[in-house]
Design an enzyme around this catalytic site. Structure first.
Site, PDB file in Angstrom:
ATOM      1  N   GLY B  73       0.809  -1.223   0.000  1.00  0.00           N
ATOM      2  CA  GLY B  73       0.000   0.000   0.000  1.00  0.00           C
ATOM      3  C   GLY B  73       0.837   1.264   0.000  1.00  0.00           C
ATOM      4  O   GLY B  73       0.524   2.233  -0.693  1.00  0.00           O
ATOM      5  N   THR B  74       1.915   1.276   0.766  1.00  0.00           N
ATOM      6  CA  THR B  74       2.755   2.476   0.848  1.00  0.00           C
ATOM      7  C   THR B  74       3.388   2.794  -0.498  1.00  0.00           C
ATOM      8  O   THR B  74       3.443   3.952  -0.920  1.00  0.00           O
ATOM      9  CB  THR B  74       3.836   2.290   1.937  1.00  0.00           C
ATOM     10  OG1 THR B  74       3.166   2.173   3.197  1.00  0.00           O
ATOM     11  CG2 THR B  74       4.788   3.479   1.991  1.00  0.00           C
ATOM     12  N   GLN B 183      -7.703   0.407   4.540  1.00  0.00           N
ATOM     13  CA  GLN B 183      -8.600  -0.131   5.569  1.00  0.00           C
ATOM     14  C   GLN B 183     -10.033  -0.313   5.055  1.00  0.00           C
ATOM     15  O   GLN B 183     -10.868  -0.882   5.755  1.00  0.00           O
ATOM     16  CB  GLN B 183      -8.615   0.793   6.799  1.00  0.00           C
ATOM     17  CG  GLN B 183      -7.316   0.829   7.573  1.00  0.00           C
ATOM     18  CD  GLN B 183      -6.935  -0.540   8.124  1.00  0.00           C
ATOM     19  OE1 GLN B 183      -7.775  -1.355   8.473  1.00  0.00           O
ATOM     20  NE2 GLN B 183      -5.642  -0.800   8.185  1.00  0.00           N
ATOM     21  N   SER B 203      -4.057  -2.893  -0.356  1.00  0.00           N
ATOM     22  CA  SER B 203      -2.969  -3.714   0.140  1.00  0.00           C
ATOM     23  C   SER B 203      -3.461  -5.142   0.353  1.00  0.00           C
ATOM     24  O   SER B 203      -4.607  -5.355   0.751  1.00  0.00           O
ATOM     25  CB  SER B 203      -2.487  -3.104   1.463  1.00  0.00           C
ATOM     26  OG  SER B 203      -1.599  -3.968   2.098  1.00  0.00           O
ATOM     27  N   ALA B 204      -2.593  -6.120   0.097  1.00  0.00           N
ATOM     28  CA  ALA B 204      -3.002  -7.530   0.171  1.00  0.00           C
ATOM     29  C   ALA B 204      -3.096  -8.048   1.597  1.00  0.00           C
ATOM     30  O   ALA B 204      -4.005  -8.792   1.942  1.00  0.00           O
ATOM     31  CB  ALA B 204      -2.007  -8.391  -0.620  1.00  0.00           C
ATOM     32  N   HIS B 205      -2.140  -7.617   2.448  1.00  0.00           N
ATOM     33  CA  HIS B 205      -2.055  -8.277   3.762  1.00  0.00           C
ATOM     34  C   HIS B 205      -3.096  -7.808   4.765  1.00  0.00           C
ATOM     35  O   HIS B 205      -3.170  -8.337   5.873  1.00  0.00           O
ATOM     36  CB  HIS B 205      -0.629  -8.154   4.330  1.00  0.00           C
ATOM     37  CG  HIS B 205      -0.277  -6.794   4.823  1.00  0.00           C
ATOM     38  ND1 HIS B 205      -0.028  -6.542   6.144  1.00  0.00           N
ATOM     39  CD2 HIS B 205      -0.142  -5.623   4.174  1.00  0.00           C
ATOM     40  CE1 HIS B 205       0.267  -5.250   6.275  1.00  0.00           C
ATOM     41  NE2 HIS B 205       0.204  -4.678   5.089  1.00  0.00           N
ATOM     42  N   CYS B 330       3.562   5.773  24.910  1.00  0.00           N
ATOM     43  CA  CYS B 330       4.575   4.845  25.410  1.00  0.00           C
ATOM     44  C   CYS B 330       4.747   3.635  24.512  1.00  0.00           C
ATOM     45  O   CYS B 330       5.737   2.934  24.608  1.00  0.00           O
ATOM     46  CB  CYS B 330       4.220   4.397  26.823  1.00  0.00           C
ATOM     47  SG  CYS B 330       5.301   5.133  28.032  1.00  0.00           S
TER      48      CYS B 330
END
Lengths: 207, 392
Positions: B73-74, B183, B203-205, B330
């Site tokens: 995707g990126t 998403q 994106s595939a994953h 955190c």
């Protein structure tokens, strides 16, 4: 898993946790906005100056809770003078280390213990309220951990200059523009120093 | 319980479907070849690639030649945004996106800002919605690109795509429209013609395909500057090698996700609504982040547990074999509060105490019952330790 087994043990089953009834001294450091807050309660033997009981409450991450647990263990049964020597480095060592990015979370609990001891001494007339000076500023800067390596910014020589005149503080920092942690360090310096009413103006200069 | 046994971080990555692994296998063994012409091995891979493109195209109602495979995707977002802007910068240098967009979009916006472009970051409301009215008000004659994240990656808000399309159509000049559908893909129907986008990334994953594969839709006739130069085996937008096994897995994941999409989406909504109801019924001092019901994506529940901190909660859940995400500083790499939660008006404490659960087709009600029971114990324990919790 980046945490040591010791950290996980103290995080899952912390010692000395809970509010204390009728403590001889307490201190609260941090704030929800900073992401962590610790309260330490002390019961001190007035004659022997031994810390007979100590407990804490923590709003914070695993590292924060584990440090509060171990540092209260370290302080219990010690005289005030002995307990004053306990630092976040002792806590970290006793926990078999912390991931560098998590070291800063351990500083707060150690600080809070020291503030509680100081509050006790001031209340009992054992010491004067400390005067605000340049040393106070440097002491605060020594509590700010550079997350990449888990060491404080004074030791790392990231602080090039500290000035304090007429309520105006000037700090020259040596942190490169592209440094991932630059904003983080600046924000933490502000959080540490803005609580002092003696500081009217805080200038942080960056390269 | 062992690590990740109850996995509720499916928006980060999702478990590859068994059928996906099976589909990949031949391309890791006997059919390991590269695409090419005239010889049987190369043609076999050409045929396979075309078949996979067809499958992805169908899922988006696109044409096969509008689909370009990428390494995720990126990469798809970068090829689209940098490609659109470099090819069209003579027509304008103003970009519009929003304060709550996916980091791919925001980091690209920042990059162009440093290189002479002007960027308007639209605000979001308390539910993460970025209104079309804000978009309309931000448009200038120099505006060249509007980009959006169809489903917010933190709080699941679904953005008003149809209204955006109308505003852009009425703008009086061409404004390119890029959407990150990372998403949204497989969680709601997506028709590129209805959406009116020029480019869109998936994106595939995130849909039980393999990590390292994605696709970019580029509307026919849209010019993109070339970002990655090299050997062109397939086309200029995807130079270099082709990981045919990953793409076989991707295509299979798409087939599975879209076999009966409406029913699968309903099942995800049932699961996530069941989770939210259980949490709200079992644990006091909980607040939902983002909208309620069908205004958020089917798989996402984001809640803040008051008075306690997220890293401690995720650590304790992890030790019980339950994987979830948090917006706590955190637990973040940059040690800062989650920017999406801060942008929708939450305070630091609400961000630090947030937990994000994302379900998948493999999640069961039993998983959720166990997770909520453990979360209830953990919340009680951490609140006992917290100086902010006054009911000691």
């Amino acid at each position: 898993m980046q945490y040591s087994q010791k950290v996980l043990d103290h995080f899952m089953h912390p010692h000395n946790v809970g509010k204390m009834d009728n403590p001889d001294a307490t201190a609260t450091e941090g704030s929800p906005a900073c992401g962590d807050q610790v309260t330490v309660y002390l019961k001190v033997n007035e004659d022997s100056k031994v810390i007979e009981d100590v407990s804490f409450l923590s709003y914070g991450c695993a590292s924060n809770i584990a440090t509060a647990s171990i540092i209260t263990d370290l302080a219990k049964g010690k005289t005030l003078d002995e307990a004053k020597q306990i630092t976040w480095k002792d806590a970290m060592e006793a926990l078999d280390g912390l991931p560098p990015v998590k070291v800063h979370c351990s500083v707060l609990a150690a600080d809070t213990l020291q503030t509680a001891i100081s509050n006790y001494e001031i209340a009992k007339g054992l010491k004067e309220v400390p005067l605000f000076s340049k040393d106070t500023i440097v002491d605060e800067l020594k509590k700010i951990i550079y997350p990449q390596v888990g060491e404080d910014i004074v030791t790392l020589k990231m602080v090039k200059y500290v000035g304090f005149t007429d309520g105006e503080v000037i700090i020259d920092l040596n942190i490169a523009e592209f440094d991932t942690w630059r904003d983080n360090v600046v924000e933490e310096i502000r959080e540490h120093l803005e609580k002092y009413p003696d500081i009217k103006d805080l200038k942080i200069n960056l390269p | 319980m062992s690590s990740g046994e109850i996995y509720l971080d499916n928006c980060m990555t999702s478990k590859p479907a068994p059928e996906v692994l099976k589909a990949m296998q031949p391309y890791l063994t006997e059919k390991f070849w590269y695409p090419g012409s005239f010889i049987s091995t190369g043609e076999a891979i050409n045929d396979a690639l075309n078949e996979f493109k067809g499958i992805v195209a169908k899922s988006l109602a696109a044409k096969p030649n509008e689909i370009h495979f990428t390494g995720g995707g990126t990469m798809a977002n970068n090829i689209a945004i940098k490609g659109l802007l470099t090819a069209n910068s003579d027509k304008g240098t103003h970009i519009i996106c929003s304060a709550v967009d996916y980091p791919d979009l925001l980091t690209n916006a920042a990059f162009f800002e440093q290189n002479g472009f002007e960027v308007t970051y639209l605000p979001a409301d308390k539910d993460g919605l970025v209104s079309a009215a804000e978009l309309k008000a931000a448009i200038k004659p120099e505006t060249i690109l509007f980009m959006t994240t169809i489903v917010n990656h933190v709080i699941g808000t679904i953005q008003p795509m149809a209204e955006y399309r109308q505003v852009l159509a009425d703008a009086g000049h061409k404004i390119y429209f890029h959407a990150d559908a990372g998403q949204a893909y497989g969680k709601m129907p997506l028709d590129v013609n209805e959406l009116g986008v020029d480019t869109l990334s998936v994106s595939a994953h995130k849909i039980h395909g393999p990590q390292g594969a994605g696709a970019l839709f580029v509307k026919t006739g849209t010019k993109l500057g070339q970002l990655i130069h090299g050997v062109s085996r397939v086309d200029n937008l995807q130079t270099g090698g082709v990981n045919i096994a990953l793409l076989a897995g991707f295509a299979k994941a798409v087939e599975l996700a879209f076999a009966d999409l409406p029913a699968q989406v309903d099942k995800l909504y049932e699961l996530s609504e069941y989770l939210l109801t259980s949490i709200e019924k079992t644990i006091p001092h909980v607040e939902l982040n983002g909208p309620r019901g069908r205004k958020r994506a089917a798989h996402n529940i984001n809640v803040t547990m008051d008075y306690i901190e997220g890293e401690a909660m995720t650590m304790m859940l992890d030790l019980q074999g339950i994987t979830v995400a948090t917006g706590s500083a955190c637990a973040s790499q940059g040690l800062s509060a989650n920017y999406v939660l801060m942008a929708i008006g939450k305070n630091h404490m609400q961000s630090h105490g947030s937990l994000k659960f994302t379900v998948s087709r493999y999640t069961t009600r039993e998983d959720l019952d166990f997770a909520v029971a453990k979360l209830a114990e953990i919340t009680t324990e951490l609140r006992k330790r917290s100086p902010l919790y006054k009911e000691h």
